[in-house]
Design an enzyme around this catalytic site. Structure first.
Site, PDB file in Angstrom:
ATOM      1  N   ASP A  51       6.874  -3.908  -3.679  1.00  0.00           N
ATOM      2  CA  ASP A  51       7.773  -2.288  -3.811  1.00  0.00           C
ATOM      3  C   ASP A  51       7.872  -1.864  -2.383  1.00  0.00           C
ATOM      4  OD1 ASP A  51       5.695  -1.337  -3.595  1.00  0.00           O
ATOM      5  OD2 ASP A  51       6.177  -0.847  -5.787  1.00  0.00           O
ATOM      6  N   SER A  52       7.126  -2.123  -1.348  1.00  0.00           N
ATOM      7  CA  SER A  52       7.544  -1.089   0.107  1.00  0.00           C
ATOM      8  C   SER A  52       9.054  -2.383   0.713  1.00  0.00           C
ATOM      9  CB  SER A  52       6.035  -2.082   1.495  1.00  0.00           C
ATOM     10  OG  SER A  52       6.345  -3.186   1.205  1.00  0.00           O
ATOM     11  N   GLU A 122       0.171  -1.837 -10.148  1.00  0.00           N
ATOM     12  CA  GLU A 122      -1.267  -0.960  -9.616  1.00  0.00           C
ATOM     13  C   GLU A 122      -1.435   0.036 -11.034  1.00  0.00           C
ATOM     14  OE1 GLU A 122       1.106   1.767  -6.995  1.00  0.00           O
ATOM     15  OE2 GLU A 122       1.938  -0.055  -5.682  1.00  0.00           O
ATOM     16  N   GLU A 189      -6.969  -1.482  -1.542  1.00  0.00           N
ATOM     17  CA  GLU A 189      -6.068  -1.083  -0.989  1.00  0.00           C
ATOM     18  C   GLU A 189      -6.675  -0.243  -0.061  1.00  0.00           C
ATOM     19  OE1 GLU A 189      -1.651  -0.681  -0.765  1.00  0.00           O
ATOM     20  OE2 GLU A 189      -1.580   0.749   0.546  1.00  0.00           O
TER      21      GLU A 189
HETATM   22  O1  KIV Z   1       4.627  -3.177  -1.974  1.00  0.00           O
HETATM   23  C1  KIV Z   1       3.293  -3.532  -0.915  1.00  0.00           C
HETATM   24  O2  KIV Z   1       3.433  -3.803   0.250  1.00  0.00           O
HETATM   25  C2  KIV Z   1       1.999  -3.922  -1.480  1.00  0.00           C
HETATM   26  C3  KIV Z   1       1.723  -4.197  -0.455  1.00  0.00           C
HETATM   27  C4  KIV Z   1       0.817  -3.123   0.620  1.00  0.00           C
HETATM   28  C5  KIV Z   1       0.116  -4.490  -0.820  1.00  0.00           C
HETATM   29  O3  KIV Z   1       1.925  -3.044  -2.396  1.00  0.00           O
END
Ligand code: KIV
Length: 271
Positions: A51-52, A122, A189
């Site tokens: 979700d980044s 998460e 993380e």
């Molecule tokens: O959304 C993401 O890119 C992540 C990574 C940082 C593990 O959860």
């Protein structure tokens, strides 16, 4: 060391076997077809449709605004590109927390529409019902502990988590709960390296670190950070393998010069 391309398709079982034989797992994020093709061709083991995407693709400040439909768009593009890597998709904010029925509905929708191979959520004990329900439906789940960006407004900052004993103990308990529930791997993380070591040694499922030191069973980076498309992000854990922002900017400047001068297209570049 050579990358492992002899495995046809990476599965959750293969990742666990990799941990058992001490082979590190390489994971990167991907959000679109073209980038996913490059990363898969290079032999990356896991592609995370993170979700980044909310940050690096859409320019939002946090991961919270991205929707389920947007994640499906990104995930289905990645799946179409991949021959070998396991494709894991993040369940976005507000599609699973505190409601296991919603968690299952979100997962089924994402899996059916994108053809991805697993989901990532998460959190620890507080989302156990959601994880149980998803696993019962036959969908593999990757956990995510430590700095969990969907909770940024609870944390207040993106700094290292679990430096204090109480939070570290809770993280170890949560990691064990996630393993017991049946998660196939856990992202850790931005936690202290010694804590990553403890958790990784205690669990039989693989840990995938980002900013957690070298003792995780694998590593993940946001690809746009790794190849230097993002520019103003310099956390200590990030190793940049390219400065793609500068390389592409220079190429674009040259293109603009060539168009304006009439150099492009030349006689060989027309019909
Ligand atoms: O959304 C993401 O890119 C992540 C990574 C940082 C593990 O959860």
């Amino acid at each position: 060391m050579s990358v492992h391309r002899e495995v046809k398709k990476v599965t959750t079982h293969i990742l666990q076997a990799m941990k058992a034989r001490g082979e590190k797992i390489a994971m990167l994020t991907a959000y679109d077809y073209s980038m996913a093709r490059i990363l898969d061709a290079a032999g990356v083991d896991v592609l995370l449709v993170g979700d980044s995407a909310s940050n690096v693709m859409a320019g939002h400040e946090t991961t919270l605004p991205i929707t389920l439909d947007q994640m499906i768009y990104h995930a289905s593009s990645v799946v179409r590109a991949v021959n070998r890597a396991l494709v894991v998709v993040d369940l976005p904010f507000d599609t699973y927390q505190g409601n296991s029925k919603l968690a299952l509905e979100s997962t089924v929708w994402i899996m059916k529409e994108s053809n991805a191979h697993a989901v990532k959520l998460e959190g620890g004990a507080e989302i156990d019902e959601s994880i149980k329900r998803i696993l019962k439906a036959g969908v593999p789940v990757m956990g995510h502990l430590g700095l969990t960006p969907q909770s940024i407004y609870k944390f207040g900052t993106y700094t290292v988590r679990a430096k204090e004993e109480e939070e570290a103990d809770q993280l170890i308990r949560d990691a064990n709960i996630l393993q017991k529930l049946g998660c196939f791997a856990i992202v850790l993380e931005k936690i202290p390296a010694h804590l990553t070591k403890i958790v990784s040694e205690e669990l039989i499922i693989p840990t995938i670190g980002i900013g957690g030191g070298g003792d995780a069973d694998g590593q993940v980076l946001v690809t746009h950070d790794m190849v230097g498309i993002t520019k103003d992000f310099h956390p200590r854990f990030l190793r940049r393998y390219l400065e793609l922002f500068d390389i592409m900017k220079e190429a674009t400047e040259q293109y603009i010069r060539d168009v304006k001068s009439g150099d492009f297209p030349n006689d060989n570049e027309q019909y």
